[in-house]
Motif scaffolding. Structure first.
Motif, mmCIF file in Angstrom:
data_model
loop_
_atom_site.group_PDB
_atom_site.id
_atom_site.type_symbol
_atom_site.label_atom_id
_atom_site.label_comp_id
_atom_site.label_asym_id
_atom_site.label_seq_id
_atom_site.Cartn_x
_atom_site.Cartn_y
_atom_site.Cartn_z
ATOM 1 N N GLY A 27 -6.719 -0.782 -0.649
ATOM 2 C CA GLY A 27 -5.549 -0.877 -1.514
ATOM 3 C C GLY A 27 -5.437 0.334 -2.430
ATOM 4 N N ALA A 28 -4.264 0.509 -3.020
ATOM 5 C CA ALA A 28 -4.038 1.639 -3.922
ATOM 6 C C ALA A 28 -5.039 1.615 -5.076
ATOM 7 N N GLY A 29 -5.616 2.766 -5.384
ATOM 8 C CA GLY A 29 -6.530 2.880 -6.524
ATOM 9 C C GLY A 29 -7.835 2.144 -6.369
ATOM 10 N N SER A 30 -8.247 1.892 -5.106
ATOM 11 C CA SER A 30 -9.450 1.078 -4.883
ATOM 12 C C SER A 30 -10.698 1.911 -4.568
ATOM 13 N N GLY A 31 -10.626 3.217 -4.750
ATOM 14 C CA GLY A 31 -11.793 4.059 -4.509
ATOM 15 C C GLY A 31 -12.006 4.404 -3.045
ATOM 16 N N LYS A 32 -10.902 4.624 -2.342
ATOM 17 C CA LYS A 32 -10.950 4.906 -0.904
ATOM 18 C C LYS A 32 -11.724 6.186 -0.586
ATOM 19 N N THR A 33 -11.390 7.272 -1.288
ATOM 20 C CA THR A 33 -12.042 8.567 -1.014
ATOM 21 C C THR A 33 -13.536 8.487 -1.319
ATOM 22 N N ASN A 284 -8.834 -2.738 -7.919
ATOM 23 C CA ASN A 284 -8.067 -1.557 -8.309
ATOM 24 C C ASN A 284 -8.633 -0.988 -9.614
ATOM 25 N N TYR A 285 -8.815 0.338 -9.642
ATOM 26 C CA TYR A 285 -9.383 0.996 -10.822
ATOM 27 C C TYR A 285 -8.343 1.815 -11.577
ATOM 28 N N ARG A 286 -7.082 1.740 -11.149
ATOM 29 C CA ARG A 286 -6.060 2.656 -11.655
ATOM 30 C C ARG A 286 -5.015 1.982 -12.531
ATOM 31 N N SER A 287 -4.676 0.710 -12.237
ATOM 32 C CA SER A 287 -3.526 0.072 -12.887
ATOM 33 C C SER A 287 -3.917 -1.201 -13.620
ATOM 34 N N THR A 288 -2.994 -1.673 -14.446
ATOM 35 C CA THR A 288 -3.209 -2.940 -15.156
ATOM 36 C C THR A 288 -2.800 -4.108 -14.264
ATOM 37 N N ALA A 295 3.792 -5.231 -8.102
ATOM 38 C CA ALA A 295 3.736 -4.596 -6.786
ATOM 39 C C ALA A 295 3.499 -5.632 -5.690
ATOM 40 N N GLN A 296 2.618 -6.587 -5.969
ATOM 41 C CA GLN A 296 2.309 -7.651 -4.998
ATOM 42 C C GLN A 296 3.560 -8.483 -4.713
ATOM 43 N N ALA A 297 4.349 -8.754 -5.750
ATOM 44 C CA ALA A 297 5.555 -9.562 -5.574
ATOM 45 C C ALA A 297 6.566 -8.869 -4.673
ATOM 46 N N VAL A 298 6.602 -7.538 -4.741
ATOM 47 C CA VAL A 298 7.530 -6.777 -3.889
ATOM 48 C C VAL A 298 7.014 -6.712 -2.454
ATOM 49 N N ILE A 299 5.755 -6.296 -2.295
ATOM 50 C CA ILE A 299 5.210 -6.071 -0.944
ATOM 51 C C ILE A 299 5.064 -7.373 -0.165
ATOM 52 N N GLN A 304 5.922 -7.599 8.218
ATOM 53 C CA GLN A 304 4.744 -7.079 8.919
ATOM 54 C C GLN A 304 3.844 -6.394 7.899
ATOM 55 N N ARG A 305 2.718 -7.001 7.617
ATOM 56 C CA ARG A 305 1.807 -6.400 6.632
ATOM 57 C C ARG A 305 0.435 -7.035 6.754
ATOM 58 N N SER A 306 -0.570 -6.311 6.265
ATOM 59 C CA SER A 306 -1.911 -6.880 6.171
ATOM 60 C C SER A 306 -1.963 -7.781 4.939
ATOM 61 N N ASP A 307 -2.951 -8.650 4.899
ATOM 62 C CA ASP A 307 -3.073 -9.617 3.815
ATOM 63 C C ASP A 307 -4.141 -9.152 2.829
ATOM 64 N N LYS A 308 -3.700 -8.742 1.643
ATOM 65 C CA LYS A 308 -4.629 -8.310 0.586
ATOM 66 C C LYS A 308 -4.140 -8.854 -0.749
ATOM 67 N N LYS A 309 -5.033 -8.905 -1.710
ATOM 68 C CA LYS A 309 -4.657 -9.286 -3.069
ATOM 69 C C LYS A 309 -5.407 -8.367 -4.023
ATOM 70 N N LEU A 310 -4.710 -7.347 -4.528
ATOM 71 C CA LEU A 310 -5.351 -6.399 -5.437
ATOM 72 C C LEU A 310 -5.603 -7.055 -6.798
ATOM 73 N N TRP A 311 -6.738 -6.693 -7.401
ATOM 74 C CA TRP A 311 -7.064 -7.226 -8.723
ATOM 75 C C TRP A 311 -7.757 -6.128 -9.531
ATOM 76 N N THR A 312 -7.815 -6.344 -10.827
ATOM 77 C CA THR A 312 -8.458 -5.366 -11.696
ATOM 78 C C THR A 312 -9.257 -6.070 -12.784
ATOM 79 N N ALA A 313 -10.290 -5.394 -13.216
ATOM 80 C CA ALA A 313 -11.104 -5.918 -14.324
ATOM 81 C C ALA A 313 -10.593 -5.398 -15.664
ATOM 82 N N GLU A 314 -9.483 -4.657 -15.645
ATOM 83 C CA GLU A 314 -8.980 -4.002 -16.857
ATOM 84 C C GLU A 314 -8.045 -4.877 -17.687
ATOM 85 N N GLY A 315 -7.759 -6.106 -17.244
ATOM 86 C CA GLY A 315 -6.871 -6.977 -18.005
ATOM 87 C C GLY A 315 -5.421 -6.835 -17.587
#
Length: 382
Positions: A27-33, A284-288, A295-299, A304-315
């Motif tokens: 997912g976006a901002g998840s430390g892929k690189t 996710n390490y980038r967003s609140t 973003a989840q509500a839009v996507i 046709q999409r994979s099933d993911k649920k991005l979350w953050t520890a940042e509040g």
């Protein structure tokens, strides 16, 4: 530092899954690189794989340079050495190497010239003139783009012409055929040919295919959702019987369909490689939290999409605000008002704001609003 240091559980699993096909849905901002870099370091350090036996494909030269540098830091190597990770780069740069070394097997000379976009358009203009095609509606840039799309879909001039129904398409078919004849006569390849002939080399020369399948012990592909038909074919042709292929990507972030990219490649990975393991990077390490929820509500509306649920520890952070405006002038005034109000009460300085817009043409109304309200600004990127 050790190669597992600083990784979360999902990243650690992705790094340590070292055999067989692996799909990393990042997912976006998840430390892929970071995950991809540590995985390569793990293969070299723990699995004793030679760096030269790892094919690592990135989407841009900049990404390859950054990954090579990070890998050098991890392994205590100089990431600037030319012989360190020699097979890390873009699809195009890797195909150039393969063709320089073995292209003679399919009739490509080692000293081929590479045409850039200006070269291609110049040759197209020459062809249009030769064929006496009215060039008023045949802009070289448009013809070049159409030919490029055809090549990325692996269509020959004959195949393209067979599917042409409109006058523009029929003319492009004629130009495409003549363009190819003149290009080959000049001993040149354009950027799209690098991929096409790379595929042709591995597909049509069995001894060359066997050689490189044996050489590459592991294949890693970044931004897999942005691969086109030619790149997809090349990957499948190079994978050997051990199927040590790892692809990283996110269909949610696919934006290059206009350039031939096919996001279904990543959705079909498990079909193409039965038994593939799937690891989801969802932290996710980038967003609140509010941004992620929006973003989840839009996507989630994508069929046709994979099933993911991005979350953050940042509040949760501040709520996302959406404003409906009448036109671009009102939009610019709203942006300027918000910035000015924050600056006047001392909540933020002007340098704390960034304004993102979709096309360069939109900068005019924003600039006018900033000038009227005496807000200093700097345009980045032209």
């Amino acid at each position: 530092m050790t190669v597992l240091e600083g990784l979360n559980p999902a990243q650690t699993k992705a790094v340590q899954t070292s055999t067989g096909p692996l799909l990393i849905l990042a997912g976006a901002g998840s430390g892929k690189t970071k995950t991809l870099t540590h995985r390569i370091a793990y293969l070299i350090e723990q699995e004793q794989v030679w760096p030269s036996q790892i094919l690592a494909v990135t989407f841009t030269n900049k990404a390859a340079k950054e990954m090579r540098h990070r890998l050098g830091v991890l392994l205590g190597e100089s990431g600037d050495r030319r012989d360190f990770m020699p097979w890390m780069g873009t699809f195009h740069s890797i195909c150039v190497r393969l063709l320089r070394m073995d292209g003679h097997a399919i009739g490509v000379a080692r000293n081929f010239v590479i045409y850039d976009e200006d070269d291609r358009q110049a040759l197209i203009k020459q062809v249009v003139k030769q064929l006496s095609i009215g060039n008023k509606d045949m802009k070289a840039s448009q013809v070049s783009s159409t030919i490029s799309n055809a090549k990325n879909q692996m269509q020959s001039p004959e195949e393209f012409s067979a599917g042409a129904h409109y006058p523009f398409q029929k003319n492009v078919g004629l130009i495409y055929a003549r363009y190819e004849a003149l290009r080959k006569e000049a001993g040149a390849l354009d950027f799209d040919d690098l991929l096409l002939d790379g595929v042709r080399l591995i597909r049509d020369a069995p001894h060359i295919r066997d050689k490189w399948r044996a050489h590459f012990k592991h294949i890693l592909i970044d931004e897999y959702q942005d691969t086109n038909a030619a790149q997809y074919q090349l990957v499948k042709l190079l994978v050997n019987k051990h199927q040590n292929i790892c692809v990283v990507g996110d269909d949610w972030q696919s934006i290059y369909s206009w350039r031939g990219a096919d996001f279904t490649n990543i959705l079909n990975f498990e079909r193409d490689f039965p038994g593939a393991q799937v690891v989801k990077l969802e932290q996710n390490y980038r967003s609140t939290g509010s941004i992620l929820d929006a973003a989840q509500a839009v996507i989630s509306k994508n069929t046709q999409r994979s099933d993911k649920k991005l979350w953050t520890a940042e509040g949760a952070g501040s709520p996302v605000q959406v404003h409906g405006v009448y036109d671009e002038a009102e939009e610019a005034r709203l942006v300027a008002d918000r910035i000015s109000a924050q600056a006047q009460i001392g909540a933020r300085g002007y340098g704390d704001f960034a304004v993102l817009y979709r096309t360069n043409a939109l900068s005019y109304t924003l600039e006018r609003a900033f000038l009227q309200m005496r807000i200093p600004y700097q345009i980045v990127g032209g």
